[in-house]
Structure formats: structure tokens, C-alpha cells
Design an enzyme around this catalytic site. Sequence first.
Site, PDB file in Angstrom:
ATOM      1  N   TYR A 165       0.854  -1.189   0.000  1.00  0.00           N
ATOM      2  CA  TYR A 165       0.000   0.000   0.000  1.00  0.00           C
ATOM      3  C   TYR A 165       0.886   1.233   0.000  1.00  0.00           C
ATOM      4  O   TYR A 165       1.877   1.301   0.732  1.00  0.00           O
ATOM      5  CB  TYR A 165      -0.870  -0.004   1.264  1.00  0.00           C
ATOM      6  CG  TYR A 165      -1.759   1.216   1.381  1.00  0.00           C
ATOM      7  CD1 TYR A 165      -3.055   1.195   0.889  1.00  0.00           C
ATOM      8  CD2 TYR A 165      -1.300   2.390   1.983  1.00  0.00           C
ATOM      9  CE1 TYR A 165      -3.874   2.299   0.976  1.00  0.00           C
ATOM     10  CE2 TYR A 165      -2.114   3.509   2.075  1.00  0.00           C
ATOM     11  CZ  TYR A 165      -3.401   3.452   1.575  1.00  0.00           C
ATOM     12  OH  TYR A 165      -4.204   4.556   1.660  1.00  0.00           O
ATOM     13  N   GLU A 188      -3.619   7.481  -3.984  1.00  0.00           N
ATOM     14  CA  GLU A 188      -3.599   6.199  -3.272  1.00  0.00           C
ATOM     15  C   GLU A 188      -3.341   5.078  -4.269  1.00  0.00           C
ATOM     16  O   GLU A 188      -4.069   4.934  -5.249  1.00  0.00           O
ATOM     17  CB  GLU A 188      -4.939   5.963  -2.570  1.00  0.00           C
ATOM     18  CG  GLU A 188      -4.923   4.728  -1.686  1.00  0.00           C
ATOM     19  CD  GLU A 188      -6.299   4.390  -1.134  1.00  0.00           C
ATOM     20  OE1 GLU A 188      -7.283   4.414  -1.898  1.00  0.00           O
ATOM     21  OE2 GLU A 188      -6.389   4.087   0.064  1.00  0.00           O
TER      22      GLU A 188
END
Length: 427
Positions: A148, A236
Site C-alpha cells: 500500500y 492512493e
Amino acid sequence: MLSNFTAKGSEMLSCVTNGAMSLGFARNLSIHEYQSKGLLKSFGVDTMIGEPAATPAEAERKAKEVLAKGSGKLVVKSQIHAGGRGIGVFPRTGFQGGVKLADSAKAAGELASKMLNEVLVTKQTGPDGRLVRTVYLEDAAPVKREMYLALLMDRAYGGPVVIASTEGGVDIETVAHTNPNAILKFPVDINAGMSTEQAMDIARGLKFDEKSVPQAADQIQKLYNVFIETDATQVEINPFAETTDGKAICLDAKFNFDDNAEYRHADIFAMRDPLEEDPFELEAMKHDLNWVTLDGNVGCVVNGAGLAMATLDYMTLAGGKPANFLDLGGGVNQKTAQEALALVSKNPQTKMIFINIFGGIVSTAMVARALLEAMKVVKIDVPLVIRLDGTDSVEARKILKESGLKYTEATSFEDGIDKCVTISKWL
Ligand code: GDP
Ligand code: MN
């Protein structure tokens, strides 16, 4: 402060960044994944090749093209402005998954036909889901592991922060709760930019092998550059992946851009997809009003962003549930009052309305007259609580009382909140 109520359609990260920014009341443009990836490529960030398509036939054709240039495997990805597509569901048909692997153009076309013009429900769409109008046919990457990576403007730090975790591909909020140590934060000096050393630290934090660190760091540095140069409020990448040959690659991408920077990025803002945006927010934007749809039942009409925020917090603390954030701005006139009341009463969630006005510069007597004129056009048929305080409030209250309008008068902010909470419990 903002953790007590929920903005519809708001996503992730609020728990990671302590709230305000990502949930923010600044309007943030979103774009589709395939558009985000186009932007990434233009900054030298690696993503797989891919093509968008709007019909199953087009999907099959584009799939053929991608297969010819790529690895021989495809991912078919539903394009909506919400994450969690991989484990999403199409409720009409019961079909599971808005992101699917395919090994032929025909299979990709069939998958596209199960996704296109269907509503996809994910953890982030809310129960209403979103209609899939486009699919993205992307060459499938050989994935070794999923990480991530996010970049955002962090209020607490007062600048850009990189959030990195080896626990990627999954819901990051869950990781933040169950395994907070797995989330690393790297504040970046916005004046100096991201140094190669810092990018390498982040790559090591993500456990890339020493021989893979330079390439991963280069990608992270380029991601930082896109983030800054496009005036993004958030980028993101979930998953940020490592391929079987040790290369860092972006498999998913979600951008938000600061609407105040629109004049600098005409090309990016041209990608705005009105069909993906909250119709109330769009309508408000047209009239220069600030609106955010929330999940309660008390419609709020307030002047000033500060008072509007305080109204939401106070109401929530007192046990009430605001249906929206709405800032009328400084100068309330009949036109803004009318547009605001029209918006609030059009919202099907609104079961009562709280008008909370403090007149600093603006005369509340003038506001009272504007409201009455507006309500001749927009009929309010739900309970109404009105608080008018500040400049000329004695006269303002008199005007309202003598108008014949059916409403509940609030004598103070506290009184208004109390009355709303009491009334809304019966609705
Ligand atoms: P989201 O569920 O909306 O966040 O959509 P993603 O783009 O993140 O895709 C969901 C999942 O599909 C990812 O976590 C991956 O596991 C998988 N996936 C996406 N792209 C690829 C790819 O190119 N190769 C492989 N092997 N898996 C992929
Ligand atoms: Mn994802």
C-alpha cells in the site's frame, strides 16, 4: 473533530490521518482509474498497458489489442469512483467481483457484459452502488506481493506525508485498526521535495530487496512528483505491487485534486465525470454554495463554513444526525436562500430543517425577509427550526413571527440544537 458523522461516499484514510483532510469539506475532484493511470504514465510512473471500453464488443476488441502487446493475460476492471471493486457484487445478477482476470479476448468481452450497465456495490459505494459505464482492459501483472502506498496532504504535519505498508491490496482501514505498526508514515519537506535517500528509505520500509530498491525508489519519487505537480490532495496506490521479477508497479490508482487548483489544471479537470458526482454537490456548485451530503435526517442551512461545521459537530454530539453540510456563504440574499432551501428540501433524507444564521456583517432582518420570499417559491413541508442571532435579530424574529410562517423559533444556538434533536427523534 469530524469523526462523529459520516460523509456519504467518503473513503479510507480518515483513521490513518486523524480525520479532517481526507474527509475534507474542500471539494475534491475524482477521476477514473484508467485516467489516473494515464496521468501516472505521463510522469514516468509504471503501470501496465490498458484500454478503456464502453460496450462488450468494444471491450473484446480492445482486449485483443492489449493481449497482442501484453503478457497474454488480462484484468477486466469496472470503472467507478469507488474502491473495493475486487470484492464488490452486482446485486441484480448476483455476479461477484468488479475486477476479474481473463485469458482471452472473448472471455474479457463476456466479463465486460456482466459489468457494463450494471450497478456495482462495494464497501465504499454505500448500498445504492454505482453504475458501471466503462471497463478497463489491462494487461495482467505477474504479482509477487501487494503493498500500500499513499501520498496526501496531512493537516497534523502541515505538509505532504507518504503512507506505506507491506499489508496492501486489502482495506487499509482494517490494517490501521488491527495492525497499526504495519503502517509507516514518512513526512516530506515540501520545499526540498523528496530526496533519493528518503525514497530509498520508503522502498526499504516496503521490504524491497536491496537490488530492487533503486527502481522502487525511483517510482516512489516520481509518484511524489505527480502528487505535487498536479495539486493532488491524495494519491492512493493500493495495491502498489512487486512483480515476480522484483519490479515496483502501480496496479490501482486513486487521485483526488484540490478544486481550488482547477485554473492550473484545465486538462485534469476536463476529466470530471458529472455522472459519478453527487448531484446535490454539483447543483450546489452551480450556485456557488458548498454542499456535502451526509447520512442523517436534519437538513442544515447555515451561513459561514465555521458555523456550518460547528452545527454538524454540536448536533452530532447532542444525538442528532445532520443530513448535509451547507454553507450559504457570507451574503445571504433571496436567491441564495431559495437555492439552498430547494437543495435541502429536494434531498430525500431531509426529514426536518434547521436554519442557523448568525448575522455578523449581514443583517438578520434582511435574511429573515430573504427566507420568507424564498419560502414563497420553495414550499417547506417538514418541521422547521430557525435560529437568527446577531445584527438586527430582534427585528428579524419579529418579521418571522408576524409572517404567519409555521416554524419553531430557537433563541440560541444551543436551543436550536436541542429543539432539532427533540423533534428529529419523532420523525
Ligand atoms: P479495488 O478492489 O477497487 O481496490 O481494485 P484493484 O485495482 O485494487 O484490484 C483488486 C485486486 O485485483 C488487487 O488487489 C489485485 O489482487 C488484483 N489485481 C488487479 N490488477 C492485477 C494484475 O494486474 N495482476 C494480478 N495478478 N492481480 C491484479
Ligand atoms: Mn485497490
